[in-house]
Design a protein around this motif. Structure first.
Motif, short mmCIF file in Angstrom:
data_model
loop_
_atom_site.label_atom_id
_atom_site.label_comp_id
_atom_site.label_asym_id
_atom_site.label_seq_id
_atom_site.Cartn_x
_atom_site.Cartn_y
_atom_site.Cartn_z
N ARG A 87 -2.12 6.75 -2.19
CA ARG A 87 -2.56 5.68 -3.08
C ARG A 87 -3.39 6.26 -4.23
NH1 ARG A 87 -4.41 0.00 -1.00
NH2 ARG A 87 -3.29 -0.43 -2.94
N GLU A 117 -0.80 0.88 -7.64
CA GLU A 117 -2.23 1.06 -7.87
C GLU A 117 -2.53 1.18 -9.36
OE1 GLU A 117 -0.38 2.82 -5.74
OE2 GLU A 117 -1.19 2.24 -3.79
N GLY A 121 3.28 0.31 -3.62
CA GLY A 121 2.08 0.88 -4.22
C GLY A 121 2.10 0.82 -5.72
N ASN A 169 0.81 -1.21 0.00
CA ASN A 169 0.00 0.00 0.00
C ASN A 169 0.85 1.27 0.00
OD1 ASN A 169 0.88 0.25 2.63
ND2 ASN A 169 -1.07 -0.29 3.59
#
Lengths: 345, 345, 345, 345
Positions: B300, B74, B72, B43
């Motif tokens: 994020r 994402e 991360g 994360n």
């Protein structure tokens, strides 16, 4: 046939009705609003109360309109509404323009969600609206559908009635509902026959519509539908193009559409796009992690990423990007519609 | 002075050492690795064990190298490592090239994190590395820093010692640490003096470095630093450019850099960028929701959005996008460095 | 047959080996460790790298032991390890005690996960370990299993091989794997026959084991199994009881077990429990929201709630509560085992 | 002085007004509702639209009542409302009973949130309500306060006005607002003087109220306050006790209260409790991970855990557990009030 105007207005919250104040200066009236198409700042998933809140506030105010609230403004996406408004005014110098029709399907039983019954109901509603527009299906550039999902309560009700829900997982039910709605659009637009659509819903055929944009929510039990088409029956400066993003980074397709807008001397007014996590787990051969992230729903990932690209290309975050693109463009990609304005002759 | 090669290799997980097998075919050796700069699929926040796992596996394997793992991935971002490798080979047709130096600061006491002491330690380490390269600060295109953060344990330790931590919130401590490290880079590169940097750290001055890229983690207690510069002391096909994204949708700046690469006949090899949620709560005047989303950390959100844009522009998701850009580019924007390859003369 | 000792030791992180220093003062040796049963501070879901990190650090250190790391220390749960150690010492005053055996199943092909093949492999391994203990299945109080899950990579591999994965959703695959493992335990302990277990796995029969505690992870491709039994072949102060929580707030069952411990003059040493979100969407007729919360996995909800109860009853947060209790106790409830110590005669 | 009745009714959603149908069978009237105290199924944090939705639906329906919606039904907690209704009926056999008064503070400027101005406003409102009840502060068992928080918009407004917000982080602002409200209650109840309360707000004194239960939300800009007291001026079967949970697993204190209820022949009707993540990072010396979990807000962790305990003790999930207990009970613990019913003489 009356053409439409499009107002894209930022909101201060899901319950913000201030965008209505933009109507008068634009020469438009609240009674002429056909549809409120909004991005609200929830998670866009099962427990997205931002959508329910928006519906609770907007629907009593505009009983004649339909609402489509798509939750999730991840990243640079900005909460806003797109008001689709009948525009009876003359727009000299135009001999065609955008037209729209909006309506609702019959209420669906929870057991029908994600099943052929839903597909058929959407086909019927879209067909009726296209006919109402007097439009050729080929002139349709966007069919937005808001459709229901399965909550724990609805799943229990289905089971209590002795039936099986399309999914035991509430989040998964959203995908099934979007799929059925998208395939219903495909049938209505003549992109495939019902048999093929039902096979696709069962996972046995590949069909998608580049003009379908469907999203699911707990705030309704029927389907809200908006059909947007270009027509010679109206005369206004709005035009539309649609395309098929092959994957979530398909900037070439988007640029192609924007170049066409520019070539026609147009100005982009809004982009409506679907975003998805490629079910293969990769984008152009490289692994993505949207489907293994148990902290963050895949649709949130996808909206954030595609939203980042489209907002940059449009120049602001008030883009309509909706997550979960089953049968709305190719797997991992998504349908995309650009609405633009051209100068009069 | 020896130049470097850059290998960007996908990983199957944070603990995947398979990228090392790419060295031999490329004519390079593991012993020559200066730094492993990776994107891992956690994360990117306080409890990102993907970074710790990567460090636990890579560091014993490469005791002579530093690691910078930024968590991360994402959206469309894809986990990968960038191996920065000394390349002793001759590259005919080149009279300059990229050089790099890597090192570690002294260990920081938790009470120093986010404070002038950390700023000073980074300045010192960067200064030493720039001197080692024999580079002019003006030739530096990127300084990557991995810096520590405050966990509950460390906060308790600071308090037990009678001091006050820079933040009581562990996630907030990451921003303070990134800020101190970035300002340390700015001082070392001569972009501002120490007094101004310390004022900026205290919130009383605006300073940023378009060449700093700092990220925080619980997996270390010192700062890992990599300096990348272009130099006439080396001769290889790699070059770099850097810029300053004004906001998270600043495609114009990125296109400017890519156009310059194209104008020089180059091919993009990697993009290193910082992403942030604009602290003003808006992007180009439109509200974003990254700072009011208690389900999803702002960093994020920002990585996902900027990653979506840069991956589309690069053509794949193996881009290095790191979240939290305090003093690394303007507020809400971020520093960006493009590494590219040019053909020999 | 040698009895065992149990050491429950807090950890400072998933990679903290300091608990090993507790062995010597307790008169035990690292070489005698049969199993490391840990709670790590990840999300307990697909992308829980805290488990992988723990395995990466502990397994090379203890090649003869098995590991079971269960991620997720929501709420008051505290990261810790339970070391199950062979204890060759005499414990005068005892004529029975706890014994344990640990082992691993064969590696499973991803296509076997959640399927009868996995069920059979677990049955076989548990059967072998029970036999090794010379224990009657009725004396077994706990069978812990760590089993694999499906990542995007593994799903793609299954499909590439022309097969269908048990689930297309990675998080959902965890439940299928836990179910197959739990039913494998039930068969091995003689609680049902294979045919019934396979019917249960397919959703056509209700079977559960109050002694099974299974959890899934991406960090392994076989099943790690620990069997804990009371036996007259050993003599030590440890004893165990097991029960069946009917739902997540079934304090009566837990109190019953604790009262029995007290009646026997015992002291609770550890509680191993499974927690689940009732699939009916209600607890004692009242709606819960664990299955409609798209921000937070249902297993995280369940661990937090049951952990809050059991930690309060035990008096500290170093309880082993694992989420997802398919066929481990009744739906919405879970298996529970209390290990306790009694004074010598 | 009129006494009150308490109806605790499950809800099907934040916008579910069906609980009003429970009034008539109970001999009560909607016009007599003083307060709606609800648990809604959002995240209980900044972007909790379930609270706003509930307020949007309930407030127009009950203009004379105040609402306190506390978001977050993690784990086994069940969404419900507690209707506090004036009950003019005679309850023979009782010579005392519960009374309540509800009101709202003046609207607060965003710059006042978390500051002495808010503290003072709460003190004033609580004082007025206690006086209205003619109650001795010692007879008050619960003061519920719903108070505002800082969104990005409000932070920007504060800065635009040249002031500094109490926190730059929106989630952190909730804690400051709860703290100011709780200390305002403490002053009003005579538990400390204003000077001490303001010192505590600044972090320089330890004060807490075991009768304060405050929660923050974006859905209001004033403070909604409910005061609950036992009084000889009313005669009904309701009674209350309050206590101070020392930490999140302090079952002893809760049992003490429940034993007292039982000793008085009473039946528990509702438990109102605050839950918190101990700021020291430990519970009874063991590390918790609520403050290092960047995926899940600490208040969500705490509600789930304490909710698991209290729901088990009460026997159902319709408990009022609210997260974030600054100055409401000791650090890491929380205030707790039990409302119960006793038989008439």
């Amino acid at each position: 046939m009356t053409g439409i105007a499009l107002l894209t207005v930022p909101t201060a919250g899901p319950d913000d009705l201030a965008p209505l104040t933009a109507l008068h200066p634009a020469g438009l009236r609240a009674d002429d609003i056909l549809a409120v198409i909004g991005k609200t700042e929830g998670n866009g998933c099962v427990n997205d109360f931002s959508r329910t809140l928006a519906a609770a506030v907007w629907e009593p105010r505009l009983p004649g309109a339909i609402t489509v609230f798509s939750g999730g403004t991840e990243g640079v996406l900005s909460p806003h509404v797109n008001l689709i408004v009948r525009d009876p005014r003359a727009h000299p110098g135009h001999d065609r323009g955008l037209v729209a029709a909006a309506g609702r399907s019959r209420a669906l039983d929870p057991a029908e969600i994600g099943r052929p019954a839903q597909l058929g109901a959407v086909t019927e509603t879209v067909g009726k609206l296209v006919a109402e527009l007097g439009a050729d299906p080929g002139d349709v550039h966007l069919v937005l559908v808001k459709c229901p999902l399965l909550t724990s309560d609805r799943i229990a009700a289905v089971r209590a009635a002795g039936a099986a829900p399309v999914a035991a997982d509430t989040y998964a039910s959203m995908g099934h509902s979007r799929a059925a709605a998208a395939l219903g659009v495909a049938v209505a637009l003549g992109e495939c026959d019902t048999r093929t659509a039902e096979a696709a819903l069962a996972g046995h055929a590949d069909v998608d519509s580049a003009r379908a944009s469907t999203s699911a929510g707990a705030e309704l039990d029927d389907c809200h539908v908006l059909v947007l088409a270009e027509s010679a029956r109206a005369a206004n400066p709005l035009r539309a193009l649609h395309g098929r993003m092959r994957d979530a980074i398909d900037i070439a397709t988007v640029r192609g559409l924007l170049d066409e807008v520019a070539a026609r001397g147009g100005t982009v007014r809004q982009i409506f796009a679907k975003a998805d996590a490629d079910p293969a787990g990769t984008v152009r051969g490289l692994r993505h992690t949207m489907l293994t992230d148990s902290d963050l729903a895949a649709t949130r990932h996808a909206r954030a990423a595609v939203g980042g690209l489209l907002a940059a290309l449009k120049g602001d975050g008030a883009v309509y990007v909706s997550g979960g693109a089953e049968h709305q463009g190719p797997p991992g990609g998504g349908s995309i519609t650009v609405v633009f304005e051209v100068p009069g002759a």
